[in-house]
Design a protein around this motif. Structure first.
Motif, PDB file in Angstrom:
ATOM      1  N   TYR A  36       0.843  -1.188   0.000  1.00 10.98           N
ATOM      2  CA  TYR A  36       0.000   0.000   0.000  1.00 10.98           C
ATOM      3  C   TYR A  36       0.885   1.247   0.000  1.00 10.98           C
ATOM      4  O   TYR A  36       1.979   1.260   0.568  1.00 10.98           O
ATOM      5  N   ASP A  40      -2.667   5.623  -0.276  1.00 10.34           N
ATOM      6  CA  ASP A  40      -3.501   4.683   0.468  1.00 10.34           C
ATOM      7  C   ASP A  40      -3.519   5.064   1.949  1.00 10.34           C
ATOM      8  O   ASP A  40      -4.578   5.057   2.598  1.00 10.34           O
ATOM      9  N   ARG A  56      -7.822   5.457  -5.369  1.00  6.83           N
ATOM     10  CA  ARG A  56      -6.374   5.607  -5.174  1.00  6.83           C
ATOM     11  C   ARG A  56      -5.739   6.311  -6.364  1.00  6.83           C
ATOM     12  O   ARG A  56      -4.918   7.212  -6.193  1.00  6.83           O
TER      13      ARG A  56
END
Length: 298
Positions: A36, A40, A56
């Motif tokens: 991530y 994120d 995202r």
């Protein structure tokens, strides 16, 4: 005897132990190890959730756009303050403190949209109807319509409309984009009717709209924009610290005004094409091999 702290506060953001730091319930090391990214983590810390892939991508797109705007008040402030050689964070802090009513007024635009969308919900009017009311009420009162116009980009901020289009492309759309598009339509029409020059949407109008549709409240959206610009201003300050001498009087130089933008000359890399992501590795390798980047690295 055990003593309770005199002042107790609560937080829903994070906690830490000797073994881990936990962000909204997620171990930050686990997030990083799982792949991530920074954006994120922004979603997690602001909204307590991991974003969908299109969310995202939209936030990733936006933070890159927010990062730099050259000689805006924030960058100029960082350069000016750093010339006095304080501690580096002081210059960065001064740059962030320039954001307000005129420079990057993100929260005001967000609250404006919320006010009229709440009116639509309360009265049963359409989003287009309340957008028209918004433009008329602001312009009748002689007020600037938030999110429209940019003093340095007279034909429109080159980042703004592409942000609308990216939001549509990624499907991160909602009532805020509907409202903003309707507002722009009425705004352009009214200025044309009054014989006034064209004024386009700015990055607050476009970027803040996308952030709002992604679930960020007015102040959260504003904060993200301000903090992203802080990275850029840190570089302006750091460049001044490393490459320029401190501001001082000199018999061989004319007296200058520190905030005269004409005295700030760009001497960085020549314009260059952004490589496709598919060529990232080869491009990065060539940069490292040439060593050209070292002239600009901080």
């Amino acid at each position: 005897m055990d003593r309770k702290p005199l002042i107790q506060r609560k937080t829903a953001i994070s906690y830490k132990t000797e073994e881990k730091t936990v962000l909204r319930g997620f171990n930050v090391s686990d997030l990083a190890e799982a792949g991530y990214t920074f954006v994120d983590a922004l979603y997690v810390i602001f909204q307590g959730r991991i974003p969908a892939e299109n969310e995202r991508k939209m936030l990733d797109y936006e933070v890159a756009e927010f990062l730099e705007h050259s000689m805006s008040p924030s960058a100029v402030s960082a350069i000016a303050v750093m010339n006095g050689h304080p501690m580096l964070p002081a210059a960065v802090a001064s740059s962030i403190m320039t954001f307000g009513g005129a420079h990057g007024p993100g929260a005001q635009h967000g609250y404006m949209m919320k006010k009229y969308l709440d009116r639509a919900a309360d009265t049963g009017k359409s989003i287009k109807e309340v957008a028209i009311e918004c433009v008329n009420e602001y312009m009748d009162a002689g007020l600037a319509v938030m999110g429209m116009g940019q003093p340095q980009h007279l034909d429109g901020d080159p980042r703004a409309e592409p942000t609308h289009l990216k939001q549509e492309e990624l499907g991160v759309t909602g009532v805020f984009l509907q409202f903003q598009r309707a507002l722009e339509e009425k705004f352009y029409a009214r200025r044309a009717e009054e014989g006034r020059s064209y004024v386009a949407v700015n990055m607050i109008g476009a970027g803040n709209t996308a952030l709002s549709d992604m679930g960020f409240g007015p102040n959260a959206a504003w904060t993200i924009g301000v903090c992203m610009r802080g990275y850029s201003c840190a570089c302006h300050a750091l460049y001044t610290l490393k490459k320029a001498r401190a501001w001082a009087a000199s018999r061989s130089e004319p007296m200058v005004q520190m905030l005269d933008l004409a005295m700030i000359k760009y001497i960085g890399p020549e314009d260059r094409e952004v490589p496709p992501l598919s060529e990232r590795q080869e491009y990065a390798k060539k940069q490292l091999e040439s060593g050209e980047y070292k002239k600009w690295a901080l």
